[in-house]
Enzyme design. Structure first.
Site, PDB file in Angstrom:
ATOM      1  N   MET A  66       0.810  -1.194  -0.136  1.00 25.20           N
ATOM      2  CA  MET A  66       0.069  -0.049   0.063  1.00 25.20           C
ATOM      3  C   MET A  66       0.997   1.290   0.078  1.00 25.20           C
ATOM      4  O   MET A  66       1.679   1.677   0.921  1.00 25.20           O
ATOM      5  CB  MET A  66      -0.885  -0.075   1.269  1.00 25.20           C
ATOM      6  CG  MET A  66      -1.752   1.335   1.340  1.00 25.20           C
ATOM      7  SD  MET A  66      -2.671   1.277   2.639  1.00 25.20           S
ATOM      8  CE  MET A  66      -2.049   0.959   4.032  1.00 25.20           C
ATOM      9  N   PRO A  67       0.908   1.946  -1.087  1.00 25.06           N
ATOM     10  CA  PRO A  67       1.877   3.209  -1.273  1.00 25.06           C
ATOM     11  C   PRO A  67       1.249   4.297  -0.114  1.00 25.06           C
ATOM     12  O   PRO A  67      -0.138   4.293   0.021  1.00 25.06           O
ATOM     13  CB  PRO A  67       1.595   3.643  -2.634  1.00 25.06           C
ATOM     14  CG  PRO A  67       1.217   2.447  -3.322  1.00 25.06           C
ATOM     15  CD  PRO A  67       0.475   1.608  -2.273  1.00 25.06           C
ATOM     16  N   TYR A  68       2.082   5.040   0.110  1.00 21.76           N
ATOM     17  CA  TYR A  68       1.569   6.051   1.022  1.00 21.76           C
ATOM     18  C   TYR A  68       2.355   7.532   0.765  1.00 21.76           C
ATOM     19  O   TYR A  68       3.596   7.541   0.788  1.00 21.76           O
ATOM     20  CB  TYR A  68       1.913   5.954   2.694  1.00 21.76           C
ATOM     21  CG  TYR A  68       1.644   7.112   3.508  1.00 21.76           C
ATOM     22  CD1 TYR A  68       0.512   7.113   4.029  1.00 21.76           C
ATOM     23  CD2 TYR A  68       2.634   7.637   3.952  1.00 21.76           C
ATOM     24  CE1 TYR A  68       0.257   8.335   5.040  1.00 21.76           C
ATOM     25  CE2 TYR A  68       2.421   8.862   4.731  1.00 21.76           C
ATOM     26  CZ  TYR A  68       1.165   8.915   5.438  1.00 21.76           C
ATOM     27  OH  TYR A  68       0.931  10.016   6.133  1.00 21.76           O
TER      28      TYR A  68
ATOM     29  N   LYS B  96       1.352   0.667  -9.412  1.00 17.57           N
ATOM     30  CA  LYS B  96       0.477   0.622  -7.844  1.00 17.57           C
ATOM     31  C   LYS B  96      -0.892   0.658  -8.252  1.00 17.57           C
ATOM     32  O   LYS B  96      -1.432   1.037  -9.299  1.00 17.57           O
ATOM     33  CB  LYS B  96       1.004   1.655  -7.187  1.00 17.57           C
ATOM     34  CG  LYS B  96       2.386   1.613  -6.771  1.00 17.57           C
ATOM     35  CD  LYS B  96       2.678   0.247  -5.901  1.00 17.57           C
ATOM     36  CE  LYS B  96       4.085   0.109  -5.449  1.00 17.57           C
ATOM     37  NZ  LYS B  96       4.360  -1.084  -4.845  1.00 17.57           N
TER      38      LYS B  96
ATOM     39  N   VAL C 220      -2.658   5.611  -0.725  1.00 20.05           N
ATOM     40  CA  VAL C 220      -3.014   6.693   0.326  1.00 20.05           C
ATOM     41  C   VAL C 220      -2.202   7.980  -0.022  1.00 20.05           C
ATOM     42  O   VAL C 220      -0.895   8.148  -0.070  1.00 20.05           O
ATOM     43  CB  VAL C 220      -2.838   6.262   1.786  1.00 20.05           C
ATOM     44  CG1 VAL C 220      -3.003   7.258   2.747  1.00 20.05           C
ATOM     45  CG2 VAL C 220      -3.600   5.026   2.229  1.00 20.05           C
TER      46      VAL C 220
END
Length: 70
Positions: A1-3, A35, A41
């Site tokens: 999950m990229p942030y 992604k 996020v």
């Protein structure tokens, strides 16, 4: 999950521009890293000018000394 954490000075960034930042950061991660947008996020923090410094100076003084080119 990229942030992705974006910090900007609190200078009237509109909800529309924030939505553009969120969409743009998400699109960049999709395009460059493959992604999934649904798990990406993006958080935007607005920082008061007196809490921001550049090159050892408060941002207001830095801008006074280094006006943008016209």
């Amino acid at each position: 999950m990229p942030y992705v954490h974006i910090r900007v000075t609190r200078e009237g960034v509109t909800p529309t521009r924030k939505a553009e930042l969120i969409a743009g950061a998400t699109d960049l991660l999709v395009r460059v890293l493959g992604k999934t947008p649904a798990t990406t996020v993006v958080v935007i923090d607005e920082v008061e000018l007196e809490n921001w410094g550049i090159g050892g100076l408060p941002v207001t003084e830095y801008r006074r000394r280094n006006p943008p080119p016209r």
